[in-house]
Design an enzyme around this catalytic site. Sequence first.
Site, mmCIF file in Angstrom:
data_model
loop_
_atom_site.group_PDB
_atom_site.id
_atom_site.type_symbol
_atom_site.label_atom_id
_atom_site.label_comp_id
_atom_site.label_asym_id
_atom_site.label_seq_id
_atom_site.Cartn_x
_atom_site.Cartn_y
_atom_site.Cartn_z
ATOM 1 N NE ARG A 133 78.208 148.284 64.796
ATOM 2 C CZ ARG A 133 78.660 147.577 65.831
ATOM 3 N NH1 ARG A 133 78.103 146.439 66.147
ATOM 4 N NH2 ARG A 133 79.643 148.027 66.561
ATOM 5 C CG MET A 183 75.572 137.774 57.168
ATOM 6 S SD MET A 183 74.036 138.572 56.786
ATOM 7 C CE MET A 183 73.418 138.989 58.385
ATOM 8 N NE ARG A 232 72.239 139.025 69.680
ATOM 9 C CZ ARG A 232 73.304 138.753 68.966
ATOM 10 N NH1 ARG A 232 73.313 138.976 67.685
ATOM 11 N NH2 ARG A 232 74.383 138.244 69.515
ATOM 12 N NE ARG A 272 57.422 100.828 64.247
ATOM 13 C CZ ARG A 272 57.637 102.135 64.471
ATOM 14 N NH1 ARG A 272 58.041 102.550 65.656
ATOM 15 N NH2 ARG A 272 57.447 103.014 63.506
ATOM 16 N NE ARG A 294 53.258 97.638 63.130
ATOM 17 C CZ ARG A 294 54.203 98.424 62.662
ATOM 18 N NH1 ARG A 294 53.891 99.541 62.025
ATOM 19 N NH2 ARG A 294 55.474 98.124 62.839
ATOM 20 C CB SER A 320 46.920 104.495 63.998
ATOM 21 O OG SER A 320 48.104 105.162 64.363
ATOM 22 C CG ASN A 335 57.202 106.511 59.787
ATOM 23 O OD1 ASN A 335 57.258 107.729 59.914
ATOM 24 N ND2 ASN A 335 57.363 105.678 60.806
ATOM 25 C CB CYS A 385 51.562 105.602 65.275
ATOM 26 S SG CYS A 385 51.192 104.523 63.886
HETATM 27 C C1 PEP Z 1 54.408 104.104 59.715
HETATM 28 O O1 PEP Z 1 54.505 103.549 58.637
HETATM 29 O O2 PEP Z 1 54.191 105.325 59.835
HETATM 30 C C2 PEP Z 1 54.574 103.343 60.952
HETATM 31 C C3 PEP Z 1 54.400 103.910 62.122
HETATM 32 O O3 PEP Z 1 54.964 102.060 60.820
HETATM 33 P P1 PEP Z 1 56.478 101.599 60.587
HETATM 34 O O4 PEP Z 1 57.340 102.792 60.738
HETATM 35 O O5 PEP Z 1 56.739 100.547 61.597
HETATM 36 O O6 PEP Z 1 56.401 101.071 59.198
HETATM 37 MG MG MG Z 2 54.364 101.389 58.563
#
Ligand code: PEP
Ligand code: MG
Length: 921
Positions: A96, A107, A370, A600, A656, A802, A806, A869
Amino acid sequence: MGRSIYFFGAGQADGDAQQKDLLGGKGAGLAEMTRLGIPVPPGFTVTTEVCNAYYAAGKVLPAGVEDEIKAAIGRLESLRGARFGSADAPLLVSVRSGARASMPGMMDTILNLGLNDEIAQGLARRTGSERFALDAYRRFILAYADIVLGVPRDRFEDALGRARRQAAAKLGVDATRLNSAELERKVPDSLLDPESLAALIQRQKDIVLGATGRPFPDDPAAQLWGAIRAVFDSWKNHRAEVYRKIHDIPEAWGTACTIQVMVFGNLGDDSGTGVAFTRDPSTGERRFYGEWLPNAQGEDVVAGVRTPHPLSLTGTGAGGADDGSSLEARMPAVYAELFAVQGKLEQHFREVQDLEFTIQQNELFLLQCRAAKRTGRAAVRIAVEMAKEGLISQREAILRVDPGSIDQLLHPSIDPSAPKELLARGLPASPGAATGQVVFSADEAERRAGQGRAVILVRSETSPEDIHGMKAARGILTARGGMTSHAAVVARGMGKSCVAGCSAISVSQGRMAVTTYDDHGRTTGAITVKDGDLITLDGGTGTVYLGAVPTVPAALSDEFGELMAWADAVRRLRVRSNADTPHDARTARNFGAEGIGLCRTEHMFFDEERIQAMREMILADSELGRRRALAKLLPFQRSDFLGVFREMAGLPVTIRLLDPPLHEFLPQDEAQLAQLSRATGVSAEDLRHKSEELAEYNPMLGHRGCRLAITSPEIYEMQARAILEAACEVAAAGIEVEPEIMIPLSMTRRELSLTRALVEEVAEKVFAEKGRRVDFRFGTMIELPRAALRAGELAEESEFFSFGTNDLTQTTLGISRDDAGRFLGAYVEAGVFAKDPFQSLDVAGVGELVEIGRDRGRAVRPGLKLGVCGEHGGDPSSIAFFERAGLDYVSCSPFRVPIARLAAAQAALAAEAARGPRATD
Ligand code: PEP
Ligand code: MG
């Protein structure tokens, strides 16, 4: 490398439960059960280190390991008074696989190893059943040929069909017009007689000879080496690799290989095999729960070909009444022993166990234990109840629940009051509602999901080869198999809706035939569902509906509330939500958000009336024209903010100011252009020209964020006015407001001093007009490397930062958010990133900029409030970093707020553990 082999048997074991890394979950569990005095067939585990050494040497077993294995086989022989390779007292073994993390069915495992013609006859004499011995032998050849010799199972299907027809003829059953599924139902394996089996074995061997050019290996020792190699090789088979990727299991772990004396659940009606859970893995209810099949081998339960019976009188699984088929009814003494064993194991491990057992002629053996895979709902209930029972602490309870898994609890279920057309019922294998188009193959599921379509994968039963399709599908429906079948186990692990064992359906040749019944169970007719037809699954009840059925929001259990309260008591990070509308704000608050971390404002401009005014503003030639258009937008914005402030009374709301490049708001086609032309009196030609002027090569790095305010300050003026007028209005109504005005995409102090002056000037005007003042904060997002590096100067103008992770990820990595999808998959596959950096923070790079921003900002302004954020604010592993980095809060989408609360609590506990026990001086 340490020792290669860990033996277990007769109440003693070299290894224990702590050695999962070395022995795999299965090997460690068998060792621990042996130590606890639980009946386990003796055996030994070849370590994961041997597997890794095997690969390192180019698939060669390290020197000395073969001799150790031979010696261990010798120990098994003397324990059992039998001999491996002897016909007089045959010893058969299972080989096994078993890695550190459970990888169900991914597996390979081979049963009944150690048979040839002569030994099979010996086994027949020993057991008194030629039928049994030959059945074991033909199953072994099939598995060995498939797994070790690479001759796929389906090559043997015709041979099996011939054996069934041969047996049918003897039984007087007319099999001429039956298809293979019908034939299997009429002549199941248990009705294959010795003569048909012997002929089948010969045909199987001929197939092997034809396919490989070599006879099937007769020598048990050669079989053993082949099987051990195949188990190690299966660590790198395609489906295991896919599974590892989904579950973040490193390839470097390797698999262990356990060789264990066979016990037989198919030695007659006093034998059987099954799977059990110490608590219900779907709901978490504290009840011993599971399924068994009399006169069967383990693979019969897992394969889901026969639908198993419940274990106990009360645990009837599908909700029906016990018809006397339960283990408790059939073998009360064995059931009582199993019940005692499960209690002992749960107490010992202080965790829900998933058990595999076999009964050989009334004697119980445990083959595996398990930690049980469970749904998110079950995880929460089990953790909370175990803490209340005193089995674990509240802190352990918090750590026991994977934050990602509670996602399932937060999602909608079928609307009970919606009209719906019942199609069929099966087992409630994995909860949640899912609607999608029917597809019949995993490849097709993957292909269509890739085109953005919701699909339901429908199969007779699933196998590990289907894993990619299961991942791509919204839900899974199978005709066969029980609550512990492959489909059920894997779907629960993925948190996907699954209805299994739906016997009213039969799947073949790209269509699904559904037999319909009336309330008395009488057949009323048949419906055919074709590829592409819509169906809806309710995995919580095991119901299948025709068409798309509406859903209702999740209702959270009391245990969920309790766990969240415990989590809230230990976490340090605050959790806010990203919400743009009063509706989202309310959802967020219901999920426990402690404020809005990102509103936003641009999302507020897309309504029919508003977009028109927005376009007028963008296309105006003069400041006056812009102001006129903005004046139309002001009341809309003000009423949006009023709603949000009311919902979030007493909590901070970060708004924002406008961020995206303006051309995003422009007409997308000729019809929109014509409409705008009529509204503004500007010719379509001029408007088109103006649109073209605004187009940018790289809008993400173009005229956006606070750059808009540097060129057209009146936009931010209008927004600041709308925010502050709304704030004054709610304050006048006695509602507490805490507005925070946030500037996007800044990188210099000057951008902030200009926008701050503008906001303050508006504020003074509004306060004078309204005859009242409202406290508000001014701050910025940190979304550009320069902003993080120059955080000191930005902090001169900001009361809070903040981190917009992203954009900060996009600009730090120089990878476009919009284009990354095309190649990031390959990056993750090649190991450049462990995970998509837009989902899980690049701690080493972007994380360092966060720390720099934090240090430089706080050096200038010690009380500077710091939040996140970006999407990472809802990702558990990123949250662990934000906790370590000492930020004040994270902000994420409303549905992820509970996930973030739990992840923040786990991060706080981890940080506490890392600091170690405090010195008591
Ligand atoms: C970011 O850039 O992290 C953000 C929160 O703003 P957006 O995604 O609106 O650009
Ligand atoms: Mg942004």
